[in-house]
Write a protein that holds these residues in place. Structure first.
Motif, PDB file in Angstrom:
ATOM      1  N   MET A 186       0.829  -1.203   0.000  1.00  0.00           N
ATOM      2  CA  MET A 186       0.000   0.000   0.000  1.00  0.00           C
ATOM      3  C   MET A 186       0.865   1.256   0.000  1.00  0.00           C
ATOM      4  O   MET A 186       0.541   2.240  -0.672  1.00  0.00           O
ATOM      5  N   LYS A 187       1.969   1.207   0.715  1.00  0.00           N
ATOM      6  CA  LYS A 187       2.891   2.350   0.728  1.00  0.00           C
ATOM      7  C   LYS A 187       3.495   2.550  -0.667  1.00  0.00           C
ATOM      8  O   LYS A 187       3.644   3.671  -1.151  1.00  0.00           O
ATOM      9  N   GLU A 188       3.828   1.418  -1.305  1.00  0.00           N
ATOM     10  CA  GLU A 188       4.396   1.498  -2.656  1.00  0.00           C
ATOM     11  C   GLU A 188       3.385   2.095  -3.633  1.00  0.00           C
ATOM     12  O   GLU A 188       3.733   2.923  -4.479  1.00  0.00           O
ATOM     13  N   VAL A 189       2.126   1.689  -3.518  1.00  0.00           N
ATOM     14  CA  VAL A 189       1.073   2.235  -4.376  1.00  0.00           C
ATOM     15  C   VAL A 189       0.928   3.739  -4.151  1.00  0.00           C
ATOM     16  O   VAL A 189       0.795   4.520  -5.100  1.00  0.00           O
ATOM     17  N   THR A 190       0.956   4.151  -2.896  1.00  0.00           N
ATOM     18  CA  THR A 190       0.849   5.577  -2.570  1.00  0.00           C
ATOM     19  C   THR A 190       1.999   6.357  -3.178  1.00  0.00           C
ATOM     20  O   THR A 190       1.800   7.435  -3.751  1.00  0.00           O
ATOM     21  N   ASP A 191       3.219   5.798  -3.067  1.00  0.00           N
ATOM     22  CA  ASP A 191       4.395   6.462  -3.642  1.00  0.00           C
ATOM     23  C   ASP A 191       4.273   6.579  -5.158  1.00  0.00           C
ATOM     24  O   ASP A 191       4.633   7.605  -5.758  1.00  0.00           O
ATOM     25  N   LEU A 192       3.764   5.514  -5.780  1.00  0.00           N
ATOM     26  CA  LEU A 192       3.598   5.530  -7.239  1.00  0.00           C
ATOM     27  C   LEU A 192       2.565   6.578  -7.663  1.00  0.00           C
ATOM     28  O   LEU A 192       2.742   7.266  -8.674  1.00  0.00           O
ATOM     29  N   LYS A 193       1.480   6.683  -6.894  1.00  0.00           N
ATOM     30  CA  LYS A 193       0.461   7.687  -7.196  1.00  0.00           C
ATOM     31  C   LYS A 193       1.034   9.093  -7.103  1.00  0.00           C
ATOM     32  O   LYS A 193       0.735   9.966  -7.921  1.00  0.00           O
ATOM     33  N   LEU A 194       1.880   9.312  -6.090  1.00  0.00           N
ATOM     34  CA  LEU A 194       2.512  10.618  -5.944  1.00  0.00           C
ATOM     35  C   LEU A 194       3.430  10.913  -7.131  1.00  0.00           C
ATOM     36  O   LEU A 194       3.470  12.034  -7.647  1.00  0.00           O
ATOM     37  N   SER A 195       4.154   9.874  -7.577  1.00  0.00           N
ATOM     38  CA  SER A 195       5.045  10.040  -8.729  1.00  0.00           C
ATOM     39  C   SER A 195       4.246  10.381  -9.977  1.00  0.00           C
ATOM     40  O   SER A 195       4.635  11.248 -10.767  1.00  0.00           O
ATOM     41  N   VAL A 196       3.113   9.699 -10.149  1.00  0.00           N
ATOM     42  CA  VAL A 196       2.252   9.966 -11.310  1.00  0.00           C
ATOM     43  C   VAL A 196       1.728  11.400 -11.267  1.00  0.00           C
ATOM     44  O   VAL A 196       1.714  12.106 -12.280  1.00  0.00           O
ATOM     45  N   ASP A 197       1.315  11.841 -10.082  1.00  0.00           N
ATOM     46  CA  ASP A 197       0.804  13.206  -9.937  1.00  0.00           C
ATOM     47  C   ASP A 197       1.873  14.232 -10.312  1.00  0.00           C
ATOM     48  O   ASP A 197       1.600  15.217 -11.000  1.00  0.00           O
ATOM     49  N   LEU A 198       3.101  13.976  -9.852  1.00  0.00           N
ATOM     50  CA  LEU A 198       4.198  14.893 -10.160  1.00  0.00           C
ATOM     51  C   LEU A 198       4.487  14.913 -11.662  1.00  0.00           C
ATOM     52  O   LEU A 198       4.714  15.976 -12.252  1.00  0.00           O
ATOM     53  N   LEU A 199       4.470  13.735 -12.276  1.00  0.00           N
ATOM     54  CA  LEU A 199       4.725  13.652 -13.720  1.00  0.00           C
ATOM     55  C   LEU A 199       3.631  14.367 -14.512  1.00  0.00           C
ATOM     56  O   LEU A 199       3.915  15.051 -15.505  1.00  0.00           O
ATOM     57  N   GLU A 200       2.375  14.212 -14.073  1.00  0.00           N
ATOM     58  CA  GLU A 200       1.280  14.872 -14.778  1.00  0.00           C
ATOM     59  C   GLU A 200       1.371  16.389 -14.624  1.00  0.00           C
ATOM     60  O   GLU A 200       1.081  17.133 -15.564  1.00  0.00           O
ATOM     61  N   LYS A 201       1.780  16.854 -13.446  1.00  0.00           N
ATOM     62  CA  LYS A 201       1.953  18.292 -13.250  1.00  0.00           C
ATOM     63  C   LYS A 201       3.074  18.829 -14.135  1.00  0.00           C
ATOM     64  O   LYS A 201       2.961  19.915 -14.726  1.00  0.00           O
ATOM     65  N   GLU A 202       4.166  18.042 -14.218  1.00  0.00           N
ATOM     66  CA  GLU A 202       5.284  18.455 -15.071  1.00  0.00           C
ATOM     67  C   GLU A 202       4.851  18.489 -16.539  1.00  0.00           C
ATOM     68  O   GLU A 202       5.197  19.408 -17.292  1.00  0.00           O
ATOM     69  N   ARG A 203       4.070  17.473 -16.949  1.00  0.00           N
ATOM     70  CA  ARG A 203       3.558  17.436 -18.319  1.00  0.00           C
ATOM     71  C   ARG A 203       2.700  18.666 -18.609  1.00  0.00           C
ATOM     72  O   ARG A 203       2.849  19.329 -19.642  1.00  0.00           O
ATOM     73  N   ASP A 204       1.796  18.979 -17.680  1.00  0.00           N
ATOM     74  CA  ASP A 204       0.908  20.120 -17.866  1.00  0.00           C
ATOM     75  C   ASP A 204       1.699  21.427 -17.946  1.00  0.00           C
ATOM     76  O   ASP A 204       1.347  22.333 -18.701  1.00  0.00           O
ATOM     77  N   PHE A 205       2.782  21.511 -17.155  1.00  0.00           N
ATOM     78  CA  PHE A 205       3.624  22.710 -17.156  1.00  0.00           C
ATOM     79  C   PHE A 205       4.232  22.936 -18.537  1.00  0.00           C
ATOM     80  O   PHE A 205       4.153  24.037 -19.100  1.00  0.00           O
ATOM     81  N   TYR A 206       4.810  21.867 -19.101  1.00  0.00           N
ATOM     82  CA  TYR A 206       5.454  22.012 -20.403  1.00  0.00           C
ATOM     83  C   TYR A 206       4.438  22.190 -21.526  1.00  0.00           C
ATOM     84  O   TYR A 206       4.691  22.891 -22.511  1.00  0.00           O
ATOM     85  N   PHE A 207       3.267  21.580 -21.390  1.00  0.00           N
ATOM     86  CA  PHE A 207       2.218  21.789 -22.381  1.00  0.00           C
ATOM     87  C   PHE A 207       1.774  23.247 -22.382  1.00  0.00           C
ATOM     88  O   PHE A 207       1.501  23.828 -23.437  1.00  0.00           O
TER      89      PHE A 207
END
Length: 281
Positions: A186-207
């Motif tokens: 569950m901790k690993e899933v939470t960490d992965l979700k946080l990573s995905v959120d950060l990647l999506e924010k970075e994607r939106d920034f560059y878009f």
């Protein structure tokens, strides 16, 4: 019919969860990751629903696991594209690798394309399970097997972690170890979700940066300048190869060369006119 969709189109801001919900609801599947659609079968059936009778569904292999099997599905899809006069390039060699980003972008395009037909209204008479059936034998995409009601009930009410931890003392070391594994996962899933959120924010920034550049390039005073033309060639490149920059540089060089020649001709004409005026004087 939206076939050519630029990189700044809102289609490419659709998230994974929305795409998966769209696919699962329409085709009665249970996909949990976009890369599960890498075989091309889902894409074929989406077009079969949108354009009844165009896709030869008997040629679509829903059990494709190897790349050569997936390629056959994409050949069917390419034939359908040709029939519909869709110019979207199919990067088959990348899609069959199952990489999340490549499949995400293609599914984002597919959703935008399907939604542009009849306003994206579903064909209520379309039976996706029946269309995947051949000779009475049901073929299934990974994750598409329907979950029984009893399993659905159990999945809707999973045991709380706190309960399993509480039972660990009474059930012995095995249960305690299992609870620790669950907590770690569950901790690993939470960490992965946080990573995905950060990647999506970075994607939106560059878009957003690219969108600003696009708006700037559309300024009337700048739109016809060579440098803006070169930038547009990069922004609107339809594939991911490395030639976009080279094409833009070549275009810029040619444009600047033409401008330089025109300026030289204007200077020569001006000098010639001056000499003629002196001669006449």
């Amino acid at each position: 019919m939206a076939t050519n969709i630029g990189i700044m189109d809102s289609a490419y801001f659709v998230g994974r969860n929305e795409l998966l919900t769209w696919i699962n609801d329409r085709l009665q599947l249970n996909l949990s990751r976009v890369e599960e659609a890498a075989s091309g079968a889902v894409q074929c059936q989406m077009l079969d629903m949108t354009f009844p009778g165009v896709v030869p569904m008997h040629k679509v292999n829903f059990d494709a696991k190897n790349e050569y099997e997936m390629i056959q599905n994409y050949k069917v899809l390419q034939d359908v594209f040709n029939k519909l006069k869709v110019t979207k390039p199919l990067e088959i060699n990348r899609l069959v690798k199952g990489r999340p980003l490549d499949n995400l972008e293609f599914l984002q395009w597919l959703k935008r394309f399907c939604d542009s037909i009849n306003g994206g209204i579903m064909n209520e008479n379309y039976n996706p399970v029946e269309r995947r059936t051949k000779g009475g034998k049901e073929r299934s995409v990974k994750g598409s097997i329907k979950i029984s009601k009893s399993l659905q009930t159990n999945n809707n009410h999973p045991p709380a972690i706190s309960s399993s931890v509480g039972l660990s003392k009474a059930s012995g070391p095995k249960t305690a170890k299992a609870a620790e594994v669950v907590q770690a996962l569950m901790k690993e899933v939470t960490d992965l979700k946080l990573s995905v959120d950060l990647l999506e924010k970075e994607r939106d920034f560059y878009f957003s940066k690219l969108r600003d550049v696009e708006i700037l390039c559309q300024t009337p005073e700048l739109e016809d300048t060579p440098i803006v033309g070169a930038v547009k060639k990069i922004l609107y490149a339809t594939d991911a190869n490395e030639s976009a920059l080279e094409d833009a540089q070549e275009y810029l060089s040619q444009s600047l060369g033409v401008e330089a020649e025109e300026e030289e001709e204007e200077e020569e004409d001006g000098e010639q006119q001056q000499e003629e005026e002196k001669t006449q004087a």
